[in-house]
Design an enzyme around this catalytic site. Structure first.
Site, PDB file in Angstrom:
ATOM      1  N   PHE B 128       0.825  -0.997  -0.040  1.00 42.06           N
ATOM      2  CA  PHE B 128      -0.043   0.084  -0.106  1.00 42.06           C
ATOM      3  C   PHE B 128       0.958   1.357   0.098  1.00 42.06           C
ATOM      4  CE2 PHE B 128      -2.586   3.361   1.754  1.00 42.06           C
ATOM      5  CZ  PHE B 128      -3.587   3.234   0.739  1.00 42.06           C
ATOM      6  N   TYR B 222     -11.000   2.906  10.291  1.00 38.27           N
ATOM      7  CA  TYR B 222     -12.308   3.381   9.271  1.00 38.27           C
ATOM      8  C   TYR B 222     -12.752   2.247   8.321  1.00 38.27           C
ATOM      9  CZ  TYR B 222      -8.639   5.167   6.178  1.00 38.27           C
ATOM     10  OH  TYR B 222      -7.605   5.258   5.182  1.00 38.27           O
ATOM     11  N   LYS B 223     -12.058   1.010   8.160  1.00 42.08           N
ATOM     12  CA  LYS B 223     -12.155   0.114   7.523  1.00 42.08           C
ATOM     13  C   LYS B 223     -13.334  -1.059   8.165  1.00 42.08           C
ATOM     14  CE  LYS B 223      -7.960   0.445   4.855  1.00 42.08           C
ATOM     15  NZ  LYS B 223      -8.610   1.083   3.536  1.00 42.08           N
ATOM     16  N   ARG B 369     -12.642  -4.353  -6.850  1.00 46.98           N
ATOM     17  CA  ARG B 369     -12.318  -4.860  -5.512  1.00 46.98           C
ATOM     18  C   ARG B 369     -13.794  -5.050  -4.844  1.00 46.98           C
ATOM     19  NH1 ARG B 369      -8.502  -2.182  -0.943  1.00 46.98           N
ATOM     20  NH2 ARG B 369     -10.308  -0.688  -1.003  1.00 46.98           N
TER      21      ARG B 369
END
Lengths: 372, 372
Positions: B128, B222-223, B369
């Protein structure tokens, strides 16, 4: 005195704004310099961001409003642009992000990178701790050298080794004001850059970074800007430094193309390169409400009222024969929006006042601080 | 297929939890790996923090509940302690603070300080972006040297120059899982430390940092933790490193005695030294709700359902004769809670699905995704 206070209230052009804040019954709040009061409009804004933008919009809210989003992607720049006029900056020179501490680290490091061969960061002994600690963090990495001087000796400590002068415009403990323009000039004459911490200035008194020729600034969102506890902070970089600015916290939101997902970092063209991680949307939403309200009231008017209130307070103390040692400058044009008193029992005094609904705060070892 | 899906729903032990989230009508949300859905309980928690804690409690809310406060001062540790069991850590090893990016910077720098004489931070090409950029930020300061290897060649790239191995447990693009224990062992054998980015793991699948012997970890709020857009992140440091841990973002909230206001920095004794500025109370409040809910549901059960759903999805694609190139591992025990498909028109596919109420996301250049 009560008559005089009532007469002042009756003639106060800002009196109507009292109803725009949710202050509890029976409380006299003299600590907006630690945590700003809650604007009533924050309720609706937070309900909107939670229910509609997060709950219903979900990831679509990152998009611009033109395509049905909530503009989360640009919030940091948008709110920065609203803070800018409060500090005498152009909209594209300010961004709302991270904490004051993190922004200090970015800009101290950026200043050092702009002054190769110099390592000294000069500040004042007794400056707000986080300012001094962030210099120390870079010092421990071997990148900076911290130098502290007493307020009166700062000018002579500005030699050819100084890369950056880092000062807090309004002292958190005494409320004393620095002459921003004069010190910026002195630093520039020594070949150093200047970073102003505006945490105790922004939203409380007029600040003109452009007139002072300042290079960098940081400031706090949860004091006078009424952004809520631990609100995001902001950072200012004069446009002349944008192209060369390199800060070490190179996160994906500061990238020129965050969603290209490339392995190599390329900074965004402008102030956006100060961003690091994903923006804290909930905190930014509350901050925007506070900034809008302070901008609507106007910093000049707020400052005039604050000065009048603090002068009246001192006058009342005199009339009542209360002898407290003032740690702040006597002249209200030489201090920020606070009065600090030194007393060996300052902590107990502060607690006793809070118990009576008068909220100020204590700053170790012996200061009772009241914000106006 | 519809029958089979209905039968699964009827037998689903987690079905009741659907009503605990505010998902919009007509939307099939397959993007909790980008932004977790809104827990209904967040509304009341946010109203409480805004109205009662901020609006009425004002600065008193920093205090502990025992003296009438709201415990803001300890929120970062308290929520960290609740995240800990989700990642196989002890409560005193995790703290909720700043963003994933900022926490990466702290821990990469801390690892380099623990391995004097070594400068290489090894990671995977295509990791990432923010993970790679934060190494680059330290590299630009002359403190680190970034080395990237392909996934299959990481072990051979682990030589005596490597200070730290930094990997993301579940790959954001493909969902592929690293063997955390094996890679941690390999790094330790080479004398390096390991930092796991758990952004795509925490709250989605069981993680055991202790069993793997991990040194450091960071993760996203936040995921899968459903903490809201841009929620605060977290950081883990194994207790054996606490005493020697030096991180450069030495803000006042990481100080041993923040309210002593001393000029010199002294780190807090434990994980609290990872804190930097004032904690973002609004964001932390929302995060706590999400963490509590995920902990109540249980990561094992969530993971089992996620695997079953993704397997059923692939089965449906087969039945429907939809030929999409799977970029994720076929075996569901080798991937995180997502399925990624490669397609030259992935962007258009994603937009078309969103227009039909099926929300996934696009990852450049060619990945669709879908999170389960």
């Amino acid at each position: 005195m009560v008559e005089a206070a009532r007469a002042r209230d009756a003639a106060d052009p800002l009196a109507g704004y009292r109803a725009r804040f949710a202050l509890p019954e029976g409380v006299i709040y003299l600590d907006g310099n630690s945590l700003g009061a809650l604007p009533l409009a924050t309720r609706a804004a937070m309900a909107r961001v939670i229910e509609r933008e997060w709950g219903e919009g979900l990831i679509r809210s990152w998009n611009t409003p033109e395509v049905g989003g909530a503009g989360w992607f640009d919030m940091a720049s948008r709110i920065g642009g609203k803070i800018a006029p409060l500090v005498g900056a152009a909209p594209q020179e300010v961004i709302a992000c991270d904490s004051t501490s993190v922004n200090l680290f970015k800009l101290i490091a950026a200043a050092l990178a702009l002054r190769p061969g110099r390592k000294v960061v000069l500040s004042e002994a007794g400056n707000f701790p986080t300012d001094l600690y962030m210099i120390a963090g870079l010092e421990a990495q071997g990148l900076a050298e911290r130098r502290l001087a007493e307020r009166a000796r700062l000018a002579e400590a500005l030699d050819g080794e100084v890369a950056l002068l880092l000062l807090t415009h309004v002292h958190y403990r005494t409320g004393e004001l620095f002459d921003m323009a004069a010190l910026t000039r002195a630093a520039h004459e020594a070949g150093a850059l200047v970073l102003w911490d505006l945490s105790h200035s922004t939203g409380a008194l007029p600040v003109d970074l452009h007139a002072a020729g300042a290079d960098f600034a940081v400031g706090c969102g949860y004091k006078y800007l009424c952004g809520g506890p631990g609100a995001p902070a902001f950072a200012f970089v004069a446009e002349r430094h944008h192209a060369d600015l390199r800060q070490p916290l190179t996160g994906w939101f500061g990238h020129a193309a965050p969603f290209a997902f490339s392995d190599d970092y390329a900074p965004a063209p402008g102030i956006e390169r100060l961003q690091c991680g994903t923006p804290p949307v909930l905190g930014l939403t509350a901050l925007e409400v506070g900034v809008d309200l302070i901008a609507e009231i106007g910093v000049e008017r707020l400052h005039a009222k604050s000065r009048a209130l603090s002068e009246f307070f001192l006058e009342c103390l005199g009339t009542l024969g209360v002898a407290l040692e003032l740690a702040s400058p006597v002249a209200s044009d030489q201090r920020g929006s606070q009065l600090s008193f030194r007393h060996p029992e300052a902590y107990a005094l502060c607690q006793a006042l809070i118990a009576r609904g008068v909220i100020g705060d204590f700053r170790a070892p012996d200061v009772l601080r009241l914000g106006f």
